[in-house]
Scaffold this active site. Structure first.
Site, PDB file in Angstrom:
ATOM      1  CD  GLU A 164      -2.756  -1.386   2.283  1.00  0.00           C
ATOM      2  OE1 GLU A 164      -2.114  -2.007   3.154  1.00  0.00           O
ATOM      3  OE2 GLU A 164      -3.920  -1.037   2.422  1.00  0.00           O
TER       4      GLU A 164
HETATM    5  N1  MCN Z   1       7.287  -8.051  -0.498  1.00  0.00           N
HETATM    6  C1  MCN Z   1       8.660  -8.198  -0.600  1.00  0.00           C
HETATM    7  N2  MCN Z   1       9.468  -7.539   0.262  1.00  0.00           N
HETATM    8  C2  MCN Z   1       8.982  -6.734   1.224  1.00  0.00           C
HETATM    9  C3  MCN Z   1       7.589  -6.578   1.346  1.00  0.00           C
HETATM   10  C4  MCN Z   1       6.762  -7.292   0.484  1.00  0.00           C
HETATM   11  O1  MCN Z   1       9.123  -8.879  -1.506  1.00  0.00           O
HETATM   12  N3  MCN Z   1       9.774  -6.114   2.063  1.00  0.00           N
HETATM   13  C5  MCN Z   1       6.404  -8.729  -1.448  1.00  0.00           C
HETATM   14  C6  MCN Z   1       5.546  -9.796  -0.787  1.00  0.00           C
HETATM   15  O2  MCN Z   1       6.170 -11.016  -0.777  1.00  0.00           O
HETATM   16  C7  MCN Z   1       4.305  -9.759  -1.647  1.00  0.00           C
HETATM   17  C8  MCN Z   1       4.179  -8.310  -2.041  1.00  0.00           C
HETATM   18  O3  MCN Z   1       5.486  -7.771  -1.951  1.00  0.00           O
HETATM   19  O4  MCN Z   1       4.496 -10.513  -2.792  1.00  0.00           O
HETATM   20  C9  MCN Z   1       3.221  -7.509  -1.151  1.00  0.00           C
HETATM   21  O5  MCN Z   1       3.453  -7.819   0.172  1.00  0.00           O
HETATM   22  P1  MCN Z   1       2.722  -7.068   1.382  1.00  0.00           P
HETATM   23  O6  MCN Z   1       3.068  -5.632   1.370  1.00  0.00           O
HETATM   24  O7  MCN Z   1       2.972  -7.844   2.614  1.00  0.00           O
HETATM   25  O8  MCN Z   1       1.172  -7.132   1.022  1.00  0.00           O
HETATM   26  P2  MCN Z   1       0.179  -8.384   0.974  1.00  0.00           P
HETATM   27  O9  MCN Z   1       0.855  -9.559   0.425  1.00  0.00           O
HETATM   28  O10 MCN Z   1      -0.558  -8.463   2.236  1.00  0.00           O
HETATM   29  O11 MCN Z   1      -0.770  -7.865  -0.216  1.00  0.00           O
HETATM   30  C10 MCN Z   1      -1.805  -6.972  -0.003  1.00  0.00           C
HETATM   31  C11 MCN Z   1      -1.547  -5.576  -0.482  1.00  0.00           C
HETATM   32  C12 MCN Z   1      -2.813  -4.883  -0.425  1.00  0.00           C
HETATM   33  S1  MCN Z   1      -3.456  -4.631   1.103  1.00  0.00           S
HETATM   34  C13 MCN Z   1      -3.517  -4.557  -1.563  1.00  0.00           C
HETATM   35  S2  MCN Z   1      -5.022  -3.815  -1.457  1.00  0.00           S
HETATM   36  C14 MCN Z   1      -2.965  -4.831  -2.824  1.00  0.00           C
HETATM   37  C15 MCN Z   1      -1.550  -5.052  -2.834  1.00  0.00           C
HETATM   38  O12 MCN Z   1      -0.991  -5.574  -1.793  1.00  0.00           O
HETATM   39  N4  MCN Z   1      -3.695  -5.199  -3.883  1.00  0.00           N
HETATM   40  C16 MCN Z   1      -3.061  -5.563  -5.043  1.00  0.00           C
HETATM   41  N5  MCN Z   1      -0.944  -5.193  -4.020  1.00  0.00           N
HETATM   42  C17 MCN Z   1      -1.645  -5.528  -5.111  1.00  0.00           C
HETATM   43  N6  MCN Z   1      -1.016  -5.874  -6.247  1.00  0.00           N
HETATM   44  C18 MCN Z   1      -1.732  -6.318  -7.301  1.00  0.00           C
HETATM   45  N7  MCN Z   1      -1.105  -6.659  -8.415  1.00  0.00           N
HETATM   46  N8  MCN Z   1      -3.076  -6.443  -7.246  1.00  0.00           N
HETATM   47  C19 MCN Z   1      -3.755  -6.065  -6.168  1.00  0.00           C
HETATM   48  O13 MCN Z   1      -5.060  -6.209  -6.137  1.00  0.00           O
END
Ligand code: MCN
Ligand code: FES
Ligand code: FES
Length: 905
Positions: free
Chosen positions: A867
Site C-alpha cells: 500500500e
Molecule cells: N514483499 C517483498 N518484500 C517486502 C515486502 C513485500 O518482496 N519487504 C512482497 C511480498 O512477498 C508480496 C508483495 O510484496 O508478494 C506484497 O506484500 P505485502 O506488502 O505484505 O502485502 P500483501 O501480500 O498483504 O498484499 C496486499 C496488499 C494490499 S493490502 C492490496 S489492497 C494490494 C496489494 O498488496 N492489492 C493488489 N498489491 C496488489 N497488487 C496487485 N497486483 N493487485 C492487487 O489487487
C-alpha cells in the site's frame, strides 16, 4: 446458427454457434481457449486480444457473423507454450510483467502483434501501441511491460540471448532480494492459468448459471417481489429471494468497536425490506444457461416506494435526513484523537497557523477481472464457495449466520484473482452463490459483468477533511487539529476501523506533540465503502501533505526542508503516540534532495508559457498489519519426495503471495540449504490451510511471513541431527518426528483507545514521492512526466514483486490525482468513463530507490510494501500542479476543467 472453419493457432477448427455470439465467447467456450479473457466486455481493456488475419483485435466486440470462413487466429496459447516460451513471454517473466496476470495474455498477444509489424520499436512506439489498442493493466504501471517488449524485440533481432534475458534469476543460493520469478508466472504468460470465469466453464454439466435482479435506484422500500413470470421462463430452475434464505439474511460486519451505534447486521444478502444502494441484489435467477438466467431476471417484477437518496456524507448528516437503517443514526461512529496537550492555546500563541479543507473521493478499484465465483456441496456435504476473496476465514464468519449454515460446514477457496486492490476485503458474491447453492442443491456459478463489478462492489470511502496546523517561525510543527467525515455508504462493515485511520494517519510522518481531532462514520446511499489499497491513508495524508505545502509557502520555506525539519527522529512519536520502529525518514529525504533539486532545475528549463512545469513532493506512511495483536498461522510440511509445502492463507490479489511465501520459506529453511525448486506453496483453501488472516493492510509479508519463518525454523530444528546434518523424510518417519511444523506469530501491539492512542502496528512503511508534472495552460490538462519514489519497506524480499508493487501503486495514485472517480453512477460505470489510466497517462520515467532499514519485528527485516505507493503520491502530483501554475486543487480528481477554472480565477 452458423458454421465456420477457423484456422486457430496453426490448425483448422470447426465451430458452430449463434450469429450474434462474440468471437471471444466462441474462442473461450467452443474452443476452450481461455487465454482469451473477458474483462470489460466493451472493447476498453484488451484482455480479449487475439491476432485476426495478422491484425490485433479485441474479440469481445466482434460478432461471429462478421468473422469470415478460414479466418486466421492466434491466441496466447499459439504464441508460445510452457515448454516453448516465446521471447515476449520469457521477457514478461524476467520483468515481473504478470502480477495478477489477468491482462497478461492480452498484452502478450498485443506485443506479439506489434513485433510482427515492427521488430525495432522505441519505448514510445510500444506505449503508443498499447494506448491505441486500449491494453489496460491495473497492476504494473506499464513500465515493466514496456521493458519486457524492448527485451523481447532485442532477442528477436538476435541482439540478446534468452539466457541473457534471465541473467538476474539465481539458480542457486539465497533468493532474497533477487528477481526470482513467481511460481505462477509461466501459467500467467501462457494464458493457461484458470481464473474464476475459466473454472466456471469447466464445472460439471449440472451447474446452474446465475443472474442477479438488482436495484436501479439508491434508496427505496420494497413493496413486493413477483417472480412468477420469471419462474416460467425457459431453462429456469429457481428464482431465489430472501424468503429462500435459511439464516438471518444479513452479512455481519463483525463490529468490534463497542462505541459503534450500529450492530453490524445491516447488509442484506438479498434485499427484503429496503434497497440501500444502486445495484443491491434482490433476487438470483438460477438457470441452465447464463442467457436464460439473464432473460428471466428481466421478468422479475419489483414494486418499490422510492425514498430520498443521500449520496454524500454532508447530505446524510443533515438534521432532517431520515435514518437509512431505521434505529441507527446516520452518524454511527465517532473517533477522537487526543495526543499531548490541548491545542487551543497552542493555536492562539503560535507564530503561524494554517487551515485547509480537502476531499478525496470514491476511487473505484477497477480490476480488469470482474467479480466472479461459484459454490457447490462437496462429498462430505460441506458448502464450498470459490471466489476472489482475500479473507477466506473472515468471510466465512461474516456470511455463515446470514446463510444459516454452520461455520464448520463452510469451505472457502480463493480462485486465482485478476486483481482486487482491496475490494475483496469485503465479501461480494460469496453469500449470493452460497444462498443459491443451498436453495437449489446444485452447483451454481455467478460471473459479474464489468458494469456490475463497478456499480455493485465496494469503493474507496470519501473523506471530507478539515486540517489545521500550528508552527513556529522556523517551521517546527507545534500542534494539529483535525476533523473528518467518512462517507461509508450504506453498509457499516469496517467503517469504524477506516475512521480510526484518520486519527492514525492525518499528519503521519511528522513529530507533532499535540493533536486534537474528531472523525465520524456516516451512512449514505452511495456505493458501500470497502477497503482500497492504502485504506484511509490516501485520504488522511492527502490533507496533511497538501497542507504542509501550503504551510511551507506561508513560512517562505522549501516544502522539502519543512518536511525534513519535522519528520520522525529518535524521540518522536506517531499521531497515535507510538515510537516508530525505525527512523528512516531523514535518510529518505536526504536521498531525495538531489533528485528534487535536479527536478526543479528541469522544470525551470522546460517550462513554457503554454505548458508550465512543476515539481511536487509528498510523504507517505502506512502500517503493515491489522491493528493490535494481529496474528497468523502457517505450516510447512516435508514430504516423501523431499519437497516441502507451505500451507497458509496468504491471499493473492495479484501482488505475489506465491513468491512471498516461497521466498520467506526458502530463507527460513536456509540452514539446510533447501533448494527453492523443492518448495511448493498450497495457499488459500480453508480445508487445507491454517488461518493466515486476510491480505489487507500490507500485512502478509510481515505477519504471515513471521509465521512461515517460525514454521521453517521449527522444521529445521526438528530435522537437525546431533552431528549437524539433517534427517531425511524416511528417518523422520522412522523416529516418529513430525514432518509438519506449525508456525504462529502475533504482533506485539495494542489497539488504539478512544483517543486514538496506542501502538497499533509492529512495522510501518515509509516513502517520499516526487512528481514532475506539466500543465497545459489552454486546457488545464495535467501530465505526470516523471515519478520518483524513495521507499523504505525494510529488506526487499523479492525485487520483482517490490518494484512491481511500487510501479503499480504509483500508477493508481496518478489515476486518483487526475482522473479516477465513481461519483456519477452512470458516467463512471465504464473503464473509460471512470478515468482508468492507460499506458500514456502513466510516465515511462519512474525511478525507484530503496532505503532498506531492517525491521526488528519483520521477517528477515522485511516490512510490507503493497500500500505504500498509494499512500500519498497523488498529493505530490497536486503539489506539483500548484508549483507549475499556482492552482491549488483541494478536492480530487484534478480534472482539466477544475485546473482551468483555477487558472481563470
Ligand atoms: N514483499 C517483498 N518484500 C517486502 C515486502 C513485500 O518482496 N519487504 C512482497 C511480498 O512477498 C508480496 C508483495 O510484496 O508478494 C506484497 O506484500 P505485502 O506488502 O505484505 O502485502 P500483501 O501480500 O498483504 O498484499 C496486499 C496488499 C494490499 S493490502 C492490496 S489492497 C494490494 C496489494 O498488496 N492489492 C493488489 N498489491 C496488489 N497488487 C496487485 N497486483 N493487485 C492487487 O489487487
Ligand atoms: Fe474485450 Fe475488454 S476489450 S474484454
Ligand atoms: Fe495487468 Fe493485473 S497484471 S491487470
Amino acid at each position: 446458427m452458423l458454421k465456420r472453419m477457423l484456422h486457430v493457432n496453426g490448425v483448422d477448427r470447426m465451430v458452430i454457434c449463434e450469429q450474434d455470439e462474440t468471437l471471444a465467447n466462441v474462442l473461450r467456450e467452443n474452443l476452450g481457449l481461455t487465454s482469451v479473457k473477458i474483462g470489460c466486455g466493451q472493447g476498453q481493456c484488451g484482455s480479449c486480444n487475439v491476432v485476426v488475419d495478422g491484425k490485433l483485435k479485441r474479440t469481445c466486440t466482434i460478432k461471429m457473423k462478421r468473422v469470415a470462413e478460414n479466418t486466421q487466429i492466434v491466441t496466447a496459447e499459439g504464441v508460445g507454450t510452457p515448454e516453448h516460451l516465446h521471447p515476449v513471454q520469457l521477457a514478461w517473466i524476467a520483468h515481473g510483467g504478470a502480477q495478477c496476470g489477468f491482462c497478461t495474455p492480452g498484452f502478450i498477444v498485443s506485443s506479439y502483434a506489434l513485433l510482427l509489424e515492427n521488430q525495432s520499436p522505441t519505448r514510445e512506439d510500444v506505449r503508443e501501441w498499447f494506448q491505441k489498442h486500449r491494453n489496460a493493466c491495473r497492476c504494473t504501471g506499464y513500465k515493466p511491460l514496456v521493458d519486457a517488449v524492448m527485451d523481447a524485440a532485442a532477442v528477436l533481432r538476435g541482439e540478446k540471448t534468452r539466457d541473457e534475458l534471465m541473467k538476474d534469476v539465481p539458480t542457486e543460493g539465497r533468493i532474497v532480494g533477487t528477481k526470482y520469478p513467481r511460481p505462477t508466472a509461466v501459467a500467467k504468460v501462457t494464458g493457461t492459468l484458470d481464473y474464476g470465469a475459466d473454472l466456471g466453464l469447466k464445472l460439471p454439466a449440472n451447474t446452474l448459471r446465475c443472474a442477479l435482479v438488482q436495484a436501479e435506484v439508491s434508496h427505496a422500500k420494497i413493496i413486493s417481489i413477483d417472480t412468477s413470470e420469471a419462474e416460467k421462463m425457459e431453462g429456469v430452475e429457481k428464482v431465489v429471494t430472501y424468503k429462500d434464505i435459511k439464516g438471518k439474511n444479513r452479512i455481519t460486519g463483525l463490529i468490534t468497536f463497542p462505541t459503534n451505534k450500529g450492530d453490524g447486521w445491516d447488509r442484506p444478502i438479498l434485499c427484503d425490506e429496503k434497497i440501500f444502494q444502486y445495484g443491491d441484489a434482490i433476487a438470483i435467477v438460477c438457470a441452465d444457461t447464463e442467457k436464460h438466467a439473464k432473460a428471466a431476471a428481466e421478468k422479475v417484477k419489483v414494486e418499490l416506494e422510492e425514498l430520498p437518496a443521500y449520496m454524500s456524507a454532508p447530505e446524510a448528516m443533515q438534521d432532517d435526513a431520515m435514518e437509512i437503517h431505521p434505529g441507527t443514526p446516520n452518524i454511527y461512529f465517532v473517533q477522537k484523537v487526543a495526543k499531548g496537550n490541548d491545542t487551543a492555546p497552542i493555536f492562539k500563541e503560535a507564530d503561524v497557523t494554517i487551515e485547509g479543507d480537502y476531499y478525496v473521493g470514491r476511487q473505484p478499484h477497477m480490476p480488469i477481472e470482474p467479480d466472479v465465483g461459484f459454490a457447490y456441496r462437496n462429498d462430505e456435504g460441506k458448502l464450498v464457495i470459490h471466489s476472489k476473496s482475500i479473507g477466506l476465514h473472515l468471510h466465512a464468519a461474516m456470511i455463515a449466520p446470514g446463510l444459516g449454515e454452520e461455520l464448520e460446514n463452510i469451505v472457502m477457496v480463493q480462485n486465482p484473482a485478476g486483481g482486487t486492490f482491496g475490494y475483496k476485503f469485503s465479501p461480494t458474491m460469496e453469500a449470493l452463490v452460497g444462498a443459491a447453492c443451498m436453495a437449489t442443491d446444485r452447483p451454481v456459478f455467478l460471473n459479474y459483468t464489468w458494469y456490475q463489478q463497478q456499480t455493485y462492489t465496494g469503493k474507496r470511502s470519501p473523506f471530507f477533511m478539515n486540517v489545521r496546523m500550528a508552527a513556529d517561525n522556523e517551521g517546527k510543527l507545534l500542534g494539529m487539529e483535525t476533523d473528518w467525515s467518512v462517507d461509508h455508504g450504506p453498509y457499516s462493515e469496517f467503517g469504524d476501523l477506516l475512521t480510526l485511520r484518520g486519527a492514525q494517519f492525518i499528519g503521519a510522518g511528522y513529530d507533532i506533540d499535540n493533536i486534537r481531532g474528531e472523525g465520524r462514520t456516516v451512512c449514505t446511499n452511495h456505493a458501500w465503502g470497502s477497503a482500497f489499497r492504502g485504506y484511509g491513508s490516501p485520504q488522511s495524508e492527502f490533507a496533511s501533505e497538501v497542507l504542509m505545502d501550503e504551510l511551507a509557502e506561508k513560512l517562505g520555506m522549501d516544502p522539502l526542508e519543512l518536511r525534513y525539519k519535522n519528520v520522525y527522529r529518535k524521540g518522536s512519536t506517531t499521531p497515535t503516540g507510538q515510537d516508530p520502529e525505525v527512523y528512516s525518514l531523514p535518510e529518505i529525504l536526504d536521498t531525495v534532495r538531489p533528485k528534487y533539486e535536479e527536478a526543479k532545475k528541469r522544470a525551470a528549463e522546460l517550462s513554457t508559457p503554454e505548458v508550465k512545469r512543476g515539481v511536487g513532493i509528498a510523504l507517505g506512511v502506512y502500517g503493515s498489519g491489522l491493528d493490535g495483536p494481529d496474528s497468523a498461522e502457517a505450516d510447512i510440511e516435508l514430504d516423501a519426495e523431499g519437497f516441502v509445502t507451505v500451507y497458509t492463507t496468504w491471499h493473492d490479489h495479484g501482488q505475489g503471495a506465491d513468491i512471498g511465501a516461497l521466498t520467506t520459506a526458502h530463507e527460513a529453511l536456509s540452514p539446510m540449504g533447501f533448494p527453492a525448486e523443492k518448495i511448493k506453496v498450497c495457499l488459500n483453501d480453508t480445508s487445507k490451510c491454517p488461518n493466515g488472516g486476510p491480505a489487507g493492510g500490507s500485512r502478509s509479508q510481515v505477519v504471515i511471513g513471521r509465521a512461515i519463518k517460525a514454521a521453517g525454523e521449527e522444521l529445521v530444528a526438528a530435522m537437525k541431527k546431533a552431528d549437524g546434518s539433517f534427517y531425511t523424510y524416511e528417518e523422520m518417519e522412522a523416529n516418529n518426528i513430525p514432518t509438519r511444523a506449525k508456525g504462529k506469530w502475533t504482533a506485539p501491539c495494542t489497539d488504539c483507545d478512544e483517543n486514538g492512542q496506542g501502538n497499533p502496528f509492529a512495522c510501518y512503511m515509509y516513502g517520499l514521492f516526487l512528481a514532475e508534472v506539466s500543465v497545459e495552460i489552454a486546457t488545464g490538462k495535467t501530465t505526470v512526466e516523471k515519478m520518483t519514489a524513495v521507499a523504505d519497506v525494510g529488506t526487499v524480499m523479492n525485487k520483482l514483486a517490490v518494484d512491481g508493487q511500487m510501479y503499480g501503486g504509483l500508477a493508481q495514485a496518478i489515476g486518483l490525482a487526475l482522473t479516477e472517480d465513481f461519483e456519477d453512477i452512470k458516467k463512471h460505470s465504464t473503464m473509460v468513463g471512470a478515468g482508468f489510466p492507460y499506458a500514456k497517462q502513466i510516465p515511462d520515467d519512474m525511478e525507484l530507490i530503496y532505503v532498506e532499514s531492517e525491521r526488528p519485528e519483520g521477517p528477515f527485516g522485511a516490512s510490507g510494501v503493497g500500500e505504500l505507493p498509494l499512500t500519498c503520491p497523488h498529493a505530490a502530483v497536486i503539489n506539483g500542479i500548484y508549483n507549475a501554475c499556482g492552482v491549488r486543487i483541494r478536492a480530487l480528481p484534478a480534472l482539466p476543467e477544475k485546473v482551468l477554472a483555477g487558472l481563470n480565477k
